[in-house]
Design an enzyme around this catalytic site. Structure first.
Site, PDB file in Angstrom:
ATOM      1  N   ASP A 143       0.864  -1.181   0.000  1.00 23.45           N
ATOM      2  CA  ASP A 143       0.000   0.000   0.000  1.00 23.45           C
ATOM      3  C   ASP A 143       0.897   1.226   0.000  1.00 23.45           C
ATOM      4  O   ASP A 143       2.122   1.090  -0.074  1.00 23.45           O
ATOM      5  CB  ASP A 143      -0.953  -0.017   1.214  1.00 23.45           C
ATOM      6  CG  ASP A 143      -2.311   0.552   0.839  1.00 23.45           C
ATOM      7  OD1 ASP A 143      -2.353   1.741   0.477  1.00 23.45           O
ATOM      8  OD2 ASP A 143      -3.317  -0.174   0.897  1.00 23.45           O
ATOM      9  N   HIS A 203      -2.671   3.357  -4.602  1.00 19.89           N
ATOM     10  CA  HIS A 203      -2.099   2.869  -3.338  1.00 19.89           C
ATOM     11  C   HIS A 203      -0.691   2.327  -3.545  1.00 19.89           C
ATOM     12  O   HIS A 203      -0.320   1.290  -2.991  1.00 19.89           O
ATOM     13  CB  HIS A 203      -3.007   1.792  -2.721  1.00 19.89           C
ATOM     14  CG  HIS A 203      -4.272   2.355  -2.138  1.00 19.89           C
ATOM     15  ND1 HIS A 203      -4.292   3.112  -0.995  1.00 19.89           N
ATOM     16  CD2 HIS A 203      -5.562   2.286  -2.558  1.00 19.89           C
ATOM     17  CE1 HIS A 203      -5.541   3.490  -0.721  1.00 19.89           C
ATOM     18  NE2 HIS A 203      -6.334   3.005  -1.657  1.00 19.89           N
ATOM     19  N   GLU A 221      -9.636   2.939  -5.439  1.00 19.82           N
ATOM     20  CA  GLU A 221      -9.312   4.333  -5.114  1.00 19.82           C
ATOM     21  C   GLU A 221      -8.193   4.903  -5.983  1.00 19.82           C
ATOM     22  O   GLU A 221      -7.106   5.196  -5.495  1.00 19.82           O
ATOM     23  CB  GLU A 221      -8.977   4.437  -3.619  1.00 19.82           C
ATOM     24  CG  GLU A 221     -10.176   4.031  -2.763  1.00 19.82           C
ATOM     25  CD  GLU A 221      -9.929   4.102  -1.263  1.00 19.82           C
ATOM     26  OE1 GLU A 221     -10.850   4.525  -0.552  1.00 19.82           O
ATOM     27  OE2 GLU A 221      -8.842   3.722  -0.798  1.00 19.82           O
TER      28      GLU A 221
END
Ligand SMILES: [Zn+2]
Length: 565
Positions: free
Chosen positions: A215, A284, A348
């Protein structure tokens, strides 16, 4: 010596004498109860005969020449000793009585609807012997857990005999995909702790451990072709907390060597659990970009994130080198992880950089991506990128899982076109899974509002309310046709570790809601969801599981006791 201390000493001497002479007296027999097992087995048949009493003369026996059986026998012996204090031998020569037989029969249950497959098992208890046969090794392991969970947990320590009631259990899972995800990027958990976590998952009949390995805040898996991923990407100097606005200067670092990852894969497989690794792409990825800035649209410089949130920086998929990088990483991962499923994230990804990046825009023109409505050219660029990876995985006999962002957004608009074989993990809401199933994708239910055990809002719920937040969710969303319902593979809970720096707080979030989740995954009390009678019937099983957690020294969210106070 004070009178108080004298009385303490005297009572200790008396206790020791009682223990010494207890051999002369028959210890109390504590008989277990299969109806207290969670997740509740599919079929329980109560018998009339006396129970099977475990003693130091009991043996576990299994047919010779099968490594899985030999391992399962040792596992059962270890767990029985932990639960009862009784050391029990294993053997390949069955005695005439007082034994627990373990076997595997792939044909077991053939012709019977539902009760079949490698995860099913039959456990039959008679006064002279116990028989446990799995449709495969996994079924046998689930049966071992049921046997252990059926044993009583004594309220006070002492010398007891333990017995199993003469019941028969026919059991199988409702859903083939029963997972838990741990984020090891935001905080790092040791190999030893991950193994302990796998023991906890196995007790709850889960069959997948989804391991979030990368991440923005840390890259946690050694990749030999790209050593900077861990040299640079596995370390951050501290974390900014929004509450204070200051850097805490507590370094977070660590990664799993390939050897350690293989060790976890092996440990999990022995317990019936497949490890699904996740490398989150193309968003990420700050930790990867810090290591290899040439993979980003701007070229950096980048830093391993010390803040939490969603960042504009993505991998630049307009550059040919990016896909080569991902394939290089995957080649090493596929060698470590035999799992059919490989998770590639996909969540995202704001398209800010891609809109400005000449390379990404050139790629959009080259591919002729036009876009319409909620499907912008940049969203379709992500669809192209994930489909390329999906094809690469498919060529290696694997299947890709992605978060539902690759297909639909918070407003339930279909925004992407991932390839049909992609499995969609519906995290935004149950409707995300419904959309996936209607669009013809296999899907997994993991809604943030119910199955994210790290969700701070829902962690403030107490007692029965916190449990019902999980229990009352139908795994298969309403309004689907029978064909669409078949696309729902199962359910998964996720634990993100932004605020979870230690294992006590991890377990506090995990338990006992993992038990609740396992009831949905394994037994699916779908027809009763939202029904208080069904929930109340679950509470005694939940209390028994909590006794078990306590006996093993696991941490759990104590306010659950308010549910029965
Ligand atoms: Zn770019």
């Amino acid at each position: 010596m004070t009178g108080h201390r004298f009385r303490l000493l005297a009572s200790a001497v008396l206790m020791a004498a009682l223990v010494l002479f207890s051999g002369c007296h028959r210890p109390e027999v504590l008989t277990g109860d299969f109806s207290l097992v969670s997740p509740l087995p599919q079929n329980l048949f109560a018998g009339e005969e006396p129970p099977f009493v475990l003693s130091p003369r009991t043996v576990i026996c299994y047919p010779e020449g099968n490594e899985e059986l030999s391992f399962a026998a040792d596992l059962l012996a270890g767990q029985l000793q932990q639960a009862t204090g009784c050391r029990i031998r294993t053997t390949t020569r069955p005695p005439r009585r007082n034994y627990i037989f373990l076997g595997i029969d792939p044909d077991m249950g053939s012709g019977l609807q539902d009760f079949q497959g490698p995860e099913s098992y039959c456990l039959s208890v008679e006064p002279a012997a116990v028989s446990l046969v799995g449709g495969g090794a996994q079924g046998l392991l689930h049966g071992i857990q049921t046997l252990i969970k059926a044993l009583p947990v004594p309220e006070t320590p002492g010398h007891y005999h333990f017995a199993l009631p003469a019941w028969t259990v026919f059991d199988y899972p409702e859903f083939p995909y029963r997972a838990f995800m741990l984020d090891c990027s935001r905080h790092f958990f040791t190999t030893d702790y991950v193994k302990k976590l796998i023991d906890i998952l196995a007790l709850h009949n889960l069959n997948y451990f989804h391991w979030h390995l990368s991440d923005d805040q840390g890259w946690r898996l050694e990749i030999k072709k790209y050593p900077r991923l861990t040299e640079v990407g596995s370390h951050r100097p501290g974390t900014y907390y929004s509450s204070t606005g200051a850097l805490d200067s507590i370094p977070v670092q660590g990664f799993y060597t390939q050897e350690e990852a293989r060790e976890i894969v092996r440990y999990a497989a022995e317990r019936g659990i497949t490890v699904i690794p996740e490398i989150d792409l193309p968003g990420h990825t700050m930790a990867a970009l810090a290591a290899y800035p040439e993979l980003g649209c701007t070229g950096g410089p980048y830093e391993v994130s010390t803040r939490y949130g969603v960042f504009d920086e993505l991998l630049c998929v307009g550059k040919d080198g990016t896909l080569d990088f991902v394939k290089g990483v995957l080649e090493e991962m596929l060698d470590i992880f035999p799992s059919e499923y490989i998770h590639l994230g996909g969540d995202e990804c704001p398209k800010v950089r891609w809109k400005e990046c000449p390379e990404c825009q050139r790629k959009i023109r080259e591919l002729g991506l036009k876009g319409s409505g909620s499907k912008t050219p940049e969203e379709l660029l992500q669809s192209w990128f994930t489909s390329e990876i999906e094809a690469f995985l498919a060529a290696h006999g694997r299947r890709m899982i992605c978060w539902n962002d690759v297909l639909c957004d918070w407003g339930n608009q279909v925004t992407g076109e991932p390839s049909r074989r992609t499995v969609i993990a519906g995290w935004m809401q149950p409707e995300s899974v419904a959309i996936a199933a209607r669009e013809g994708y296999d899907a997994i239910l993991c809604p943030v509002g119910h199955f994210y055990f790290s969700n701070a809002t829902y962690n403030r719920l107490r007692g029965a309310e916190s449990i019902r937040r999980v229990y009352d969710v139908p795994v298969i969303p309403e309004g689907l046709t029978p064909e669409q319902r078949r696309h729902v593979l199962g359910a998964e809970a996720c634990l993100w570790s932004e605020r979870v720096a230690d294992t006590d707080s991890l377990e506090w979030r995990l338990l006992p809601r993992l038990s609740t989740l396992s009831e949905l995954q394994w037994s699916n009390p779908a027809s009763h969801q939202g029904d208080t009678a069904s929930f109340n019937a679950y509470l005694p099983r939940l209390r028994h599981m909590i006794d078990l957690y306590t006996s093993r020294g696991w941490h759990w969210k104590t306010d659950i006791a308010e549910a029965w106070e």
